[in-house]
Design an enzyme around this catalytic site. Sequence first.
Site, PDB file in Angstrom:
ATOM      1  N   PRO A  78     -12.173  -4.591  -1.984  1.00 36.23           N
ATOM      2  CA  PRO A  78     -12.422  -3.300  -2.152  1.00 36.23           C
ATOM      3  C   PRO A  78     -11.489  -2.326  -3.263  1.00 36.23           C
ATOM      4  O   PRO A  78     -10.696  -2.914  -3.631  1.00 36.23           O
ATOM      5  CB  PRO A  78     -11.529  -2.642  -0.835  1.00 36.23           C
ATOM      6  CG  PRO A  78     -10.574  -4.094  -0.690  1.00 36.23           C
ATOM      7  CD  PRO A  78     -11.371  -5.134  -1.325  1.00 36.23           C
ATOM      8  N   THR A  79     -12.350  -1.465  -4.073  1.00 38.47           N
ATOM      9  CA  THR A  79     -11.770  -0.597  -5.049  1.00 38.47           C
ATOM     10  C   THR A  79     -12.306   0.669  -4.949  1.00 38.47           C
ATOM     11  O   THR A  79     -13.251   0.996  -4.536  1.00 38.47           O
ATOM     12  CB  THR A  79     -12.152  -1.291  -6.352  1.00 38.47           C
ATOM     13  OG1 THR A  79     -13.526  -1.572  -6.414  1.00 38.47           O
ATOM     14  CG2 THR A  79     -11.644  -2.748  -6.553  1.00 38.47           C
ATOM     15  N   SER A 107     -14.192   0.437   0.099  1.00 39.56           N
ATOM     16  CA  SER A 107     -12.832   1.054   0.204  1.00 39.56           C
ATOM     17  C   SER A 107     -12.829   2.331   0.854  1.00 39.56           C
ATOM     18  O   SER A 107     -13.760   3.218   1.036  1.00 39.56           O
ATOM     19  CB  SER A 107     -12.376   1.231  -1.263  1.00 39.56           C
ATOM     20  OG  SER A 107     -11.119   2.095  -1.298  1.00 39.56           O
ATOM     21  N   THR A 155      -5.138  -2.059   4.623  1.00 40.36           N
ATOM     22  CA  THR A 155      -4.063  -2.560   3.418  1.00 40.36           C
ATOM     23  C   THR A 155      -2.739  -2.145   3.853  1.00 40.36           C
ATOM     24  O   THR A 155      -2.482  -0.848   4.374  1.00 40.36           O
ATOM     25  CB  THR A 155      -4.658  -1.602   2.306  1.00 40.36           C
ATOM     26  OG1 THR A 155      -5.955  -2.239   1.912  1.00 40.36           O
ATOM     27  CG2 THR A 155      -3.722  -1.746   1.106  1.00 40.36           C
ATOM     28  N   LYS A 249      -4.334  -6.946   4.463  1.00 41.59           N
ATOM     29  CA  LYS A 249      -4.421  -7.103   3.264  1.00 41.59           C
ATOM     30  C   LYS A 249      -2.950  -6.429   2.394  1.00 41.59           C
ATOM     31  O   LYS A 249      -2.664  -5.399   2.495  1.00 41.59           O
ATOM     32  CB  LYS A 249      -5.355  -6.396   2.369  1.00 41.59           C
ATOM     33  CG  LYS A 249      -5.741  -6.293   0.913  1.00 41.59           C
ATOM     34  CD  LYS A 249      -6.914  -5.870   0.358  1.00 41.59           C
ATOM     35  CE  LYS A 249      -6.752  -5.865  -1.100  1.00 41.59           C
ATOM     36  NZ  LYS A 249      -6.190  -4.732  -1.727  1.00 41.59           N
ATOM     37  N   HIS A 273      -2.116  -6.085  -4.948  1.00 41.29           N
ATOM     38  CA  HIS A 273      -3.144  -4.813  -5.378  1.00 41.29           C
ATOM     39  C   HIS A 273      -3.086  -4.893  -6.752  1.00 41.29           C
ATOM     40  O   HIS A 273      -3.274  -3.805  -7.489  1.00 41.29           O
ATOM     41  CB  HIS A 273      -2.239  -3.674  -4.759  1.00 41.29           C
ATOM     42  CG  HIS A 273      -3.050  -2.558  -4.570  1.00 41.29           C
ATOM     43  ND1 HIS A 273      -3.239  -1.961  -3.316  1.00 41.29           N
ATOM     44  CD2 HIS A 273      -3.867  -1.492  -5.103  1.00 41.29           C
ATOM     45  CE1 HIS A 273      -3.929  -1.077  -3.166  1.00 41.29           C
ATOM     46  NE2 HIS A 273      -4.282  -0.443  -4.125  1.00 41.29           N
ATOM     47  N   ARG A 276      -1.028  -2.710  -9.202  1.00 43.40           N
ATOM     48  CA  ARG A 276      -1.052  -1.295  -9.231  1.00 43.40           C
ATOM     49  C   ARG A 276      -0.217  -0.632  -8.406  1.00 43.40           C
ATOM     50  O   ARG A 276      -0.211   0.488  -8.319  1.00 43.40           O
ATOM     51  CB  ARG A 276      -2.619  -1.010  -8.777  1.00 43.40           C
ATOM     52  CG  ARG A 276      -3.417  -1.621  -9.781  1.00 43.40           C
ATOM     53  CD  ARG A 276      -5.011  -1.385  -9.024  1.00 43.40           C
ATOM     54  NE  ARG A 276      -5.414  -0.188  -9.313  1.00 43.40           N
ATOM     55  CZ  ARG A 276      -6.244   0.425 -10.301  1.00 43.40           C
ATOM     56  NH1 ARG A 276      -6.274  -0.119 -11.467  1.00 43.40           N
ATOM     57  NH2 ARG A 276      -6.548   1.625 -10.111  1.00 43.40           N
ATOM     58  N   SER A 303      -6.296 -10.532  -6.836  1.00 37.64           N
ATOM     59  CA  SER A 303      -5.318  -9.953  -7.817  1.00 37.64           C
ATOM     60  C   SER A 303      -5.210 -11.000  -9.255  1.00 37.64           C
ATOM     61  O   SER A 303      -4.608 -12.172  -9.403  1.00 37.64           O
ATOM     62  CB  SER A 303      -3.630  -9.907  -7.488  1.00 37.64           C
ATOM     63  OG  SER A 303      -3.632  -9.052  -6.487  1.00 37.64           O
TER      64      SER A 303
HETATM   65  C1  HOC Z   1      -7.399   9.672  -5.469  1.00 36.22           C
HETATM   66  C2  HOC Z   1      -7.674   8.614  -4.545  1.00 36.22           C
HETATM   67  O1  HOC Z   1      -7.150   1.149  -4.163  1.00 36.22           O
HETATM   68  C3  HOC Z   1      -5.958   2.173  -6.033  1.00 36.22           C
HETATM   69  C4  HOC Z   1      -7.182   2.178  -5.098  1.00 36.22           C
HETATM   70  C5  HOC Z   1      -7.371   3.453  -4.311  1.00 36.22           C
HETATM   71  C6  HOC Z   1      -7.229   4.776  -5.333  1.00 36.22           C
HETATM   72  C7  HOC Z   1      -7.319   5.936  -4.486  1.00 36.22           C
HETATM   73  C8  HOC Z   1      -7.271   7.246  -5.307  1.00 36.22           C
HETATM   74  O2  HOC Z   1      -6.429   2.206  -7.344  1.00 36.22           O
HETATM   75  O3  HOC Z   1      -5.193   1.679  -5.694  1.00 36.22           O
END
Ligand code: HOC
Length: 385
Positions: A78-79, A107, A155, A249, A273, A276, A303
């Site tokens: 998922p992204t 996602s 998540t 997750k 993640h 991130r 990852s």
């Molecule tokens: C505005 C919403 O999982 C990430 C993704 C979700 C980003 C959502 C942004 O970049 O962590």
Amino acid sequence: MTKPVKIEDYRVLAKRRLPKMVFDYLDGGAEDETGLTHNRAVFGSWRFQPKRLTDVSKRDLSTTLWGQSYPLPFLIGPTGLNGLLRPQGDAILARCAAREGVPFVLSTASTQSIEEVSRSSDGEKWFQLYVMRRDLALDLTRRALAADYTTLVLTVDVPVNGWRERDMRNGFGLPMRYTAKTLLDGATHPRWSLDLLRNGMPQLANFVSGRAVSSEAQAALMRREMDASFDWEALAQLRAVWPKRLLVKGVLSPEDAARCIAEGADGVILSNHGARQLDGCLSPMETLKGVRNATLETVLVDSGFRRGSDVVKALCLGANAVLLGRATLFGLAAAGEQGVLDVISLVRQEIDRTLALIGVSSVADLSSELLVRHIHEEALQHDAV
Ligand code: HOC
């Protein structure tokens, strides 16, 4: 560039096609981005010790999850915001996954609706859930169930938003603010801008107005208002209302993995993640063997995977399969559907070649005996395995 021959080549092509702020959102990590470097470096700390004189003339890349056989040991993870990379990005990814016979994970932060993506492919689809508010999460869960998603991926590594300094510097956020800088960024990437104008505007309008998910969920998501109170009790409540397979997750410790399973999860996804969220944490590769020792249930991992040999190393350490994130997105951004299929094909070939070179004819025969940990960097001295 001549024909791309590795994932990094697709990354370079994606960088060329996307405005800087969109590429940085895709490519970037949290804070000093040491996690990005670490996620990659850690793969180099394991070296293969091949077996010789084994018959590897036929090779089997299939893996089994919950008794079901899949042709490849990886799936599309998922992204968020994939419609920014290509209009209908999630539908494209779902179709490519279906064509290869592997699951696609949608996602919560998709620019398309749960129902639209469900209709776009007849392949297996899973739904990734962010909990902003419990009632909204319940609503998304019901919709995913009604739209035939087979697995819910909860998540748990975003109690608050990761601090992404590239995005802050670029003024990246939704709704997009039109400044001289962002307009110039778009104007200097005309292929992306024209594609978005021609094919992506209705989808983005739906996303920004909240029709992609639900207006309340969307507003909360855009403000990244996660439910930081979500705990083990909340997991048990979610388990009680979601009747199908549930994965958790973002797990990074054997203790948490074992507890997820004890609370009724059908498996865990080890993940940081894609670096991130928390910049200074472990790569999931470092905790994989410990988690495998703690549970017999399904263990998936993501990852930093950019090579078929990375996937093989994860399988050796006990993963049942790997989720690709940025790798397939680089293909999507660079060349749309064909780019995603090419990336999948590259990773498949790399896994196949690696199996032959280490003297193993099937994914099912991989084991940690094929790896030797060789820590050559000070940054990798924290060995959690
Ligand atoms: C505005 C919403 O999982 C990430 C993704 C979700 C980003 C959502 C942004 O970049 O962590």
